[in-house]
Design a protein around this motif. Structure first.
Motif, PDB file in Angstrom:
ATOM      1  N   UNK A 286     -23.641 -48.690  41.624  1.00 32.50           N
ATOM      2  CA  UNK A 286     -22.700 -47.612  41.940  1.00 32.50           C
ATOM      3  C   UNK A 286     -23.272 -46.270  41.508  1.00 32.50           C
ATOM      4  N   UNK A 287     -23.803 -46.223  40.298  1.00 35.27           N
ATOM      5  CA  UNK A 287     -24.347 -44.971  39.776  1.00 35.27           C
ATOM      6  C   UNK A 287     -25.602 -44.565  40.542  1.00 35.27           C
TER       7      UNK A 287
ATOM      8  N   UNK B 139     -17.885 -40.454  44.489  1.00 32.88           N
ATOM      9  CA  UNK B 139     -17.843 -39.125  43.871  1.00 32.88           C
ATOM     10  C   UNK B 139     -18.388 -39.160  42.438  1.00 32.88           C
ATOM     11  N   UNK B 140     -18.841 -38.012  41.975  1.00 33.87           N
ATOM     12  CA  UNK B 140     -19.443 -37.910  40.648  1.00 33.87           C
ATOM     13  C   UNK B 140     -18.466 -38.353  39.560  1.00 33.87           C
ATOM     14  N   UNK B 141     -17.189 -38.006  39.706  1.00 35.23           N
ATOM     15  CA  UNK B 141     -16.219 -38.368  38.672  1.00 35.23           C
ATOM     16  C   UNK B 141     -16.127 -39.884  38.495  1.00 35.23           C
TER      17      UNK B 141
ATOM     18  N   UNK C  37     -17.521 -44.929  35.674  1.00 32.53           N
ATOM     19  CA  UNK C  37     -18.220 -46.212  35.693  1.00 32.53           C
ATOM     20  C   UNK C  37     -19.281 -46.270  34.598  1.00 32.53           C
ATOM     21  N   UNK C  38     -19.907 -45.147  34.312  1.00 30.50           N
ATOM     22  CA  UNK C  38     -20.872 -45.093  33.218  1.00 30.50           C
ATOM     23  C   UNK C  38     -20.215 -45.392  31.876  1.00 30.50           C
ATOM     24  N   UNK C  39     -19.019 -44.836  31.657  1.00 30.03           N
ATOM     25  CA  UNK C  39     -18.278 -45.117  30.418  1.00 30.03           C
ATOM     26  C   UNK C  39     -17.898 -46.600  30.366  1.00 30.03           C
TER      27      UNK C  39
END
Length: 153
Positions: free
Chosen positions: A113-114, A121-123, A128-130
């Motif tokens: 996804x990243x 979207x970036x948000x 997803x990173x968190x």
């Protein structure tokens, strides 16, 4: 002629030993508590994200079809993982195995996804990173020697 009972006395599920439950060492219990807390945080963040998607559904620049699909899948997997973590904390080997598998699969999906440019979207990539950070913690704990030796999957 009277009918004979051919069933052995131990055939009742209450009398059979549980093959899927393992006694847990104190260190394993502590590790599973940390796992449950991390998965609970992952679930909470995922539910909040889905709530934000619902609230922002009319803004096509912020919420597209891919966001709907992804956030729904994430919440569903987080629920399964949380219930499995709770069961694993009670000694369930199959539940422990589910947490191990789901944490790895979701980490791989988050990496994709990243990495995909423009699809999300970036948000959502930040969120997803968190989630990925929490799942890295889960994966490290559940694949550690302490739990593998206690619940050996």
């Amino acid at each position: 002629m009277a009918a004979r009972n051919l069933r052995p006395a131990t055939s009742s599920p209450a009398n059979l030993p549980s093959l899927s439950k393992a006694p847990l060492a104190p260190g394993a219990l502590a590790a599973l508590r940390r796992t449950t807390l991390l998965v609970g945080g992952y679930l909470g963040l995922s539910v909040l994200t889905l709530a934000a998607v619902v609230a922002l559904r009319d803004d096509a620049a912020v919420v597209n079809d891919a966001v709907w699909v992804r956030t729904t899948i994430v919440v569903a997997s987080a629920v399964v993982m949380f219930v499995s973590a709770l069961r694993a904390a009670r000694g369930s080997r199959p539940a422990y195995r589910r947490v191990r598998i789901l944490s790895g699969v979701m980490l791989a999906a988050i990496a994709v996804i990243i990495a995909i440019p423009g699809a999300f979207p970036v948000w959502l990539k930040i969120e997803q990173g968190v989630c990925g950070i929490a799942l890295v913690g889960v994966a490290l704990i559940v694949n550690g020697r302490q739990l593998r030796s206690s619940l050996g999957a």
